[in-house]
Design an enzyme around this catalytic site. Structure first.
Site, PDB file in Angstrom:
ATOM      1  N   ASP A  25      85.476  46.323 107.556  1.00  0.00           N
ATOM      2  CA  ASP A  25      84.556  46.125 106.298  1.00  0.00           C
ATOM      3  C   ASP A  25      83.776  47.413 106.143  1.00  0.00           C
ATOM      4  O   ASP A  25      82.980  47.813 107.262  1.00  0.00           O
ATOM      5  CB  ASP A  25      83.663  44.903 106.734  1.00  0.00           C
ATOM      6  CG  ASP A  25      82.648  44.794 105.660  1.00  0.00           C
ATOM      7  OD1 ASP A  25      82.515  45.366 104.626  1.00  0.00           O
ATOM      8  OD2 ASP A  25      81.762  43.715 105.825  1.00  0.00           O
ATOM      9  N   LYS A  86      78.952  54.447  99.742  1.00  0.00           N
ATOM     10  CA  LYS A  86      79.836  53.500  99.089  1.00  0.00           C
ATOM     11  C   LYS A  86      79.652  53.566  97.624  1.00  0.00           C
ATOM     12  O   LYS A  86      80.292  53.219  96.790  1.00  0.00           O
ATOM     13  CB  LYS A  86      79.771  52.336  99.596  1.00  0.00           C
ATOM     14  CG  LYS A  86      80.912  51.166  99.007  1.00  0.00           C
ATOM     15  CD  LYS A  86      80.649  49.981 100.011  1.00  0.00           C
ATOM     16  CE  LYS A  86      81.786  48.730  99.607  1.00  0.00           C
ATOM     17  NZ  LYS A  86      81.764  47.715 100.450  1.00  0.00           N
ATOM     18  N   GLU A 185      86.573  41.521  99.182  1.00  0.00           N
ATOM     19  CA  GLU A 185      85.887  41.106 100.158  1.00  0.00           C
ATOM     20  C   GLU A 185      85.636  39.982 100.075  1.00  0.00           C
ATOM     21  O   GLU A 185      85.856  39.228 101.286  1.00  0.00           O
ATOM     22  CB  GLU A 185      84.493  41.848 100.060  1.00  0.00           C
ATOM     23  CG  GLU A 185      84.521  43.405 100.467  1.00  0.00           C
ATOM     24  CD  GLU A 185      83.178  44.304 100.093  1.00  0.00           C
ATOM     25  OE1 GLU A 185      82.217  43.818  99.467  1.00  0.00           O
ATOM     26  OE2 GLU A 185      83.423  45.349 100.324  1.00  0.00           O
ATOM     27  N   ASP A 207      77.524  36.780  98.236  1.00  0.00           N
ATOM     28  CA  ASP A 207      77.425  37.896  99.325  1.00  0.00           C
ATOM     29  C   ASP A 207      76.220  38.586  98.955  1.00  0.00           C
ATOM     30  O   ASP A 207      76.060  39.495  98.026  1.00  0.00           O
ATOM     31  CB  ASP A 207      78.701  38.658  99.144  1.00  0.00           C
ATOM     32  CG  ASP A 207      78.754  40.105 100.135  1.00  0.00           C
ATOM     33  OD1 ASP A 207      77.626  40.294 100.779  1.00  0.00           O
ATOM     34  OD2 ASP A 207      79.718  40.769 100.322  1.00  0.00           O
TER      35      ASP A 207
END
Ligand code: ADP
Ligand code: MG
Length: 626
Positions: A25, A86, A185, A207
């Site tokens: 992850d 990211k 994800e 999330d």
């Protein structure tokens, strides 16, 4: 016919042997690596026992540091301490600016692609920074597992586009990792809960991480997850809560807004720990060292926290509403809700989200580990540690892939809904004597005719050595890798000549277009079957007509006038129906022609035997074949 099918072979199965695989992850705030050991998927800790690796790299002329060690430099050396990289993956500077991301680095703009980040050890691309994080995780896994990783599954947000996915893969390659697949994800989280074992259902993956909020609606059908909708807020996360709490503390402690930088950081740290503690306790005490050695102490309760965070939680429900609308469903149609991300540890978040979707969300698996765990389960399967029965059905080919055959017909090589990665090969041969080339036209779709399918690419295999029809063996292989890239290769087996091409089948096709193509094929099944039948008869008619014409040219003298007229009449009839729409009539005409040419064929046979034997004695042949 340009190509004729002679054999079909399935996918070869990999030999069974345990290999090390891991799920990664690669998060905005934190990254993790997990692996399946003794049938249990678990995240792997570092030597200090930390499972979470802060996604931060500190560059310095002495030593580059990653994770907790790098985080310690955020205050003293912010320009060389790279966090939240990211957000920069696969984006140009213009994109980054429009998303409103505030990052404290010095950027070096590039004419194309991602900007570089200026550091003391040189300009770094976001891909390089990500690779440094991945290298750390790779080393951790290889030390813990005691062997080299065969392959990894890396997760990416469902909304990541091709450029962002490619940048992630590039980072992995740079880190020396073999990427088995990138996995969404939310899909990883669903797999961690074993939802893929259910028959069917609609699932919400909520999330809420450190810097971003994402909600995805997944539809599971026969073990396959399809993303129905995604929504979110790329500038909303646990960090926002920390800032709100810090502001509250400043008010309580009478700290002015222009407090020094290190105070702000300290405040944010205190705020974050207080927030995290209140996920398990009702109250907590706050302690701050102020200027001139003064102390401030205060109490912070859940009620006070809720006052601050409720508006933030409300803000996450807007994208939830939008996702439901985009997916065209109501919350009553949701089967289950899965909580992902550290911020969903907060009981208040669980409560509000449960209320919103009217169902108890899944929280059993640690929400900040759940994505890595799902990725590890998938990696274990992809690397071949599970038997075929346990194989998860995941990404599939949405439309069949095939190639053009004579008569404009499609030969399907890989059927729709086949799980990827997959490779399938089929052998074909030449139709004409001395045929030196074949054309490979790759198409996509469910229809029987090339004209009703989508043309993907064409290429030729040239230089086939002269052989009689049917002698060449051309093996055509269709291979789709885990990212949906299709490679088609053709090789003539006797001479070894080879040609290949790579295409991206899904490129430029929206879900809506795929759906339309599927609906089209359903609507035309009947029609397509009869069209295919017609084309096949037409191809056969052409073959018969050509063969007869060359036979007549060579041996017409073997026929009496009335026999010739009879054959000609049958031939005329076939030519007439050949261009009609009746497969049955063409078939009958072929049969009729076959019947009236039987004597002719027999005489030609006799004559060729006579010719071959002319000048020889019968016993000569016998000895030769003895
Ligand atoms: P990302 O997906 O962005 O990398 P994570 O899923 O690791 O992020 O979430 C990090 C966030 O979760 C941080 O804001 C952190 O403060 C928050 N968090 C972690 N544990 C808790 C907790 N017990 N209570 C509240 N928030 C928490
Ligand atoms: Mg995350």
């Amino acid at each position: 016919m340009a190509l004729l099918q002679i054999t079909e072979e399935g996918q070869s199965t990999a030999p069974h042997q345990h290999r090390f695989a891991a799920g990664i992850d690669l998060g905005t705030t934190n990254s993790l690596i997990a692996s399946v050991r003794n049938s249990i998927a678990e995240t792997l800790p570092d030597e200090q026992g930390h499972h979470l690796l802060p996604s931060i790299v500190h560059y310095s002329s002495q030593e580059n540091r990653v994770g907790h060690q790098a985080k310690a430099f955020a205050n003293q050396d912010p320009l060389n301490t790279i966090a939240s990289v990211k957000r920069l993956m696969g984006r140009g500077l213009a994109d980054i600016k429009t998303t409103g991301t505030r990052l404290p680095y010095e950027f070096v703009e590039q004419t194309q692609g991602m900007p570089l980040i200026r550091t003391v050890v040189g300009d770094k691309s976001p891909v390089q920074v990500s690779a440094d994080i991945l290298i750390d995780l790779k080393q951790r896994a290889e030390t813990t597992l005691g062997g080299e990783l065969t392959g990894v599954v890396i997760t990416v947000p469902a909304y990541f586009d091709d450029a962002q996915r490619q940048a992630t893969k590039d980072a992995a390659t740079l880190a020396g990792l073999n990427v088995l697949r990138l996995l969404n994800e939310p899909t990883a989280a669903a797999i961690a809960y074993g939802l893929d074992k259910n028959a069917e259902g609609v699932y919400v993956i909520y999330d809420f991480g450190g810097g971003t909020f994402d909600v995805s609606i997944l539809h599971l059908q026969r073990g396959v997850f399809e993303v129905m909708a995604t929504a979110g807020d790329s500038a909303l996360g646990g960090d926002d809560l920390d800032r709100k709490i810090a502001q509250w503390i400043m008010q309580q402690a009478n700290i002015s807004d222009n407090a020094e930088h290190h105070h702000i950081r300290e405040l944010l740290d205190i705020a974050r720990s207080a927030k995290e503690v209140l996920s398990i306790q009702e109250t907590t005490s706050l302690n701050m060292t102020l200027e001139e050695g003064n102390h401030w102490q205060g109490e912070f309760s859940r009620d006070q926290l809720y006052e601050l965070i409720d508006p933030v939680i409300q803000k996450t429900l807007l994208p939830c509403r939008r996702a439901l609308r985009d997916a065209g469903i109501t919350s009553a149609e949701i089967n289950e809700v899965v909580m992902v991300g550290g911020s969903t540890r907060m009981p208040r978040v669980r409560e509000k989200v449960g209320e919103f979707f009217s169902c108890e969300p899944h929280v059993d698996i640690d929400p900040d580990k759940v994505v890595a765990i799902g990725a590890a389960l998938q990696a274990d399967v992809l690397v071949g540690n599970k038997s075929g029965d346990d194989m998860l059905l995941l990404d599939v080919i949405p439309l069949s892939l095939g190639m053009e055959m004579m008569g404009g017909l499609v030969e399907k090589i890989i059927a729709r809904n086949t799980t990827i990665p997959i490779a399938k090969a089929q052998e074909f041969t030449t139709f004409k004597d001395g045929q030196a080339a074949i054309a490979v036209h790759v198409v996509q779709g469910e229809r029987e005719l090339v004209t009703d399918c989508r043309s993907l690419t064409r290429f030729e295999l040239r230089g086939i050595p002269p052989m009689v029809a049917g002698a060449a063996r051309i093996r055509v292989t269709f291979q789709v890798d885990a990212d949906g890239l299709l490679n088609v290769s053709a090789q003539e087996q006797i001479s070894g000549i080879h040609s290949e091409i790579t295409v991206k089948p899904s490129y430029g096709l929206t879900d809506g277009e795929i759906e339309r193509m599927l609906k089209d094929s359903m609507a035309h099944i009947q029609e397509d079957v009869s069209l295919r039948n017609l084309r096949e008869q037409q191809v056969e008619a052409d073959r018969v007509i050509n063969a007869l014409r060359s036979a007549l040219q060579a041996d017409r003298r073997l026929l009496k006038q009335n026999e010739f007229l009879e054959i000609n009449q049958a031939l005329d009839n076939l030519l007439k129906v050949r261009n009609g729409q009746e497969a049955k009539m063409i078939k009958q005409a072929i049969e009729q022609l076959d019947e009236v040419t039987q004597t002719f064929a027999a005489r030609r046979m006799d004559e060729s035997i006579r010719k071959a034997m002319a000048g020889h004695k019968v016993d000569e042949f016998m000895t030769e074949t003895e």
